[in-house]
Design a protein around this motif. Structure first.
Motif: not given
Lengths: 166, 259
Positions: A58-63, A100-120
């Motif tokens: 999944p790709v998520s923004a603000a969860g 964009v950052s690659v995060y892990t859901a939980g300690l052993l969870g799946e990895q997902y992409i998180s979209l951080g906000e920009g200002a443009s």
């Protein structure tokens, strides 16, 4: 052969129960319901290390999930991993300087992409590439760095202790 | 030397049996069109093959799901991953246990009954009697039963999996305190429609085809005596179990072997 109404009813109930359980499996158990193939647009980002990210992650923004990863390829020229994401066309007002950052859901969870906000003021569109990327956290790397750092600190403090005697 | 003679004879026997079975299969499949013209024949067999297997399938499914819930919780709680109980229960049911256990039960419950019925029809010369009246017994007797078994099996397997997942939820969420939302949402996120559900259905379709074929052929091929019918019934259950488990391995290797 005469029709037997009770038998018809029983067979009907059986078939209905079977089909209902198939639907239950398809909709409730698997992800068919969230697999709505709506309008999407593609954006790419190149990571130094995409870690355990997989196609369909999944790709998520603000969860909130806003899309999926559609392909991950290695670019042998830049030595980076190029991740293509399909973003739901509903979200077309994402600033083009988002990170964009690659995060892990939980300690052993799946990895997902998180979209951080920009200002443009200009928005991401089909085919645009995100410049600001944060690689996946590789646990072994982090532990190694921590250990090396603490070893260095220990060495420094030992040196300080020892130096006056010399 | 005697051993080799025995081995050769056994090989020849098994080949002729395989030939008879294939010939029987072709006759059975070509009779399907005449079944579809008279659907009440099919309906009657759906009743005896499907509806009467309903209870054993749902009750077994419920208990298998509950046991999976208990065992899965015991292992997963060691790793602090109780939340993924739903994934474990659903994946093992949909991929493996649903099709396989439902097919084994189906072979025991419906397959043996089909063999005994056809074998007894042969022993009491009902099949020859039909031939005398210019009715093709394969079209009239065998094809409806085959189609009924073939259609019922995927439905029974789906029922088994669905009831099992609910059984796992009853034990996991009701008894052991796994979060209800996590049970379903983790399952939802980690099971794939194409890869898990469709492959499970394909498995159950294959098993339904094979078990019905074996059961009907063994009945049709039985020695027309009381002992012959009893042997044929035993062979149905044994051969069905072997072919289900063997085919399951091959199908699993084909479907999930690449990752």
């Amino acid at each position: 052969m005469p029709h037997n109404n009770t038998q018809d009813t029983l067979v009907g109930l059986f078939v209905a129960a079977g089909i209902a359980s198939l639907f239950f499996l398809a909709l409730q158990v698997s992800n068919l319901s969230s697999f709505t193939k709506g309008e999407t647009y593609q954006i790419t980002a190149s990571f130094e290390n995409s870690g355990g990210l997989k196609v369909k992650s999944p790709v998520s923004a603000a969860g909130v999930k806003i899309g999926r990863v559609s392909s991950i390829v290695f670019n042998p020229k830049t030595y980076r991993s190029v991740v293509t994401m399909e973003i739901d066309a509903k979200y077309k007002t994402l600033p083009d300087d988002s990170s964009v950052s690659v995060y892990t859901a939980g300690l052993l969870g799946e990895q997902y992409i998180s979209l951080g906000e920009g200002a443009s003021d200009s928005y991401l569109h089909n085919g645009s590439e995100i410049e600001f990327t944060n690689s996946a956290l590789i646990l072994e790397k982090a532990i190694t760095q921590y250990l090396l750092k603490s070893a260095d600190e220990k060495k420094d403090s030992d040196d300080k202790k020892n130096s006056p005697k010399k | 030397m005697e051993f080799f003679q025995y081995l050769g004879a056994a090989t020849r026997e098994s080949f002729t049996k395989l030939g008879r079975a294939s010939y029987f299969l072709i006759g059975m499949l070509s009779g399907i069109s005449s079944v579809l013209i008279r659907p009440c024949l099919l309906l009657k067999q759906m009743h005896s093959v499907g509806v009467l297997s309903f209870l054993i399938i749902t009750i077994s499914g419920l208990f298998v799901g509950m046991v999976l819930g208990l065992q899965g919780f015991y292992i997963l709680s060691r790793f602090g991953a109780e939340e993924t109980l739903g994934v474990m229960v659903a994946a093992s049911l949909v991929r493996e246990l649903g099709p396989v256990v439902a097919a084994l039960l189906f072979a025991g419950r419906a397959g043996s009954a089909l063999t005994a019925e056809i074998g007894l029809m042969k022993a009491t010369e009902q099949l020859s009697g039909m031939e005398m009246m210019a009715i093709d017994p394969i079209k009239r007797i065998i094809s409806p039963r085959f189609l009924a078994g073939f259609l019922s099996m995927p439905l029974l397997a789906a029922l088994f999996s669905a009831v099992g997942i609910i059984g796992g939820q009853i034990v996991g969420c009701g008894l052991l305190g796994v979060d209800d939302g996590a049970y379903w949402s983790q399952m939802n996120a980690n099971l794939d429609f194409q890869k898990d559900i469709i492959n499970g259905i394909i498995k159950s379709v294959v098993f339904g085809f094979v078990t019905s074929w074996i059961a009907l052929f063994e009945g049709y091929d039985a020695i027309p005596t009381a002992e012959g019918v009893s042997r044929a019934t035993t062979r149905t259950v044994v051969n069905s179990a072997f072919s289900i488990l063997g085919l399951d391995f091959i199908l699993t290797a084909l479907m999930f072997g690449d990752n």
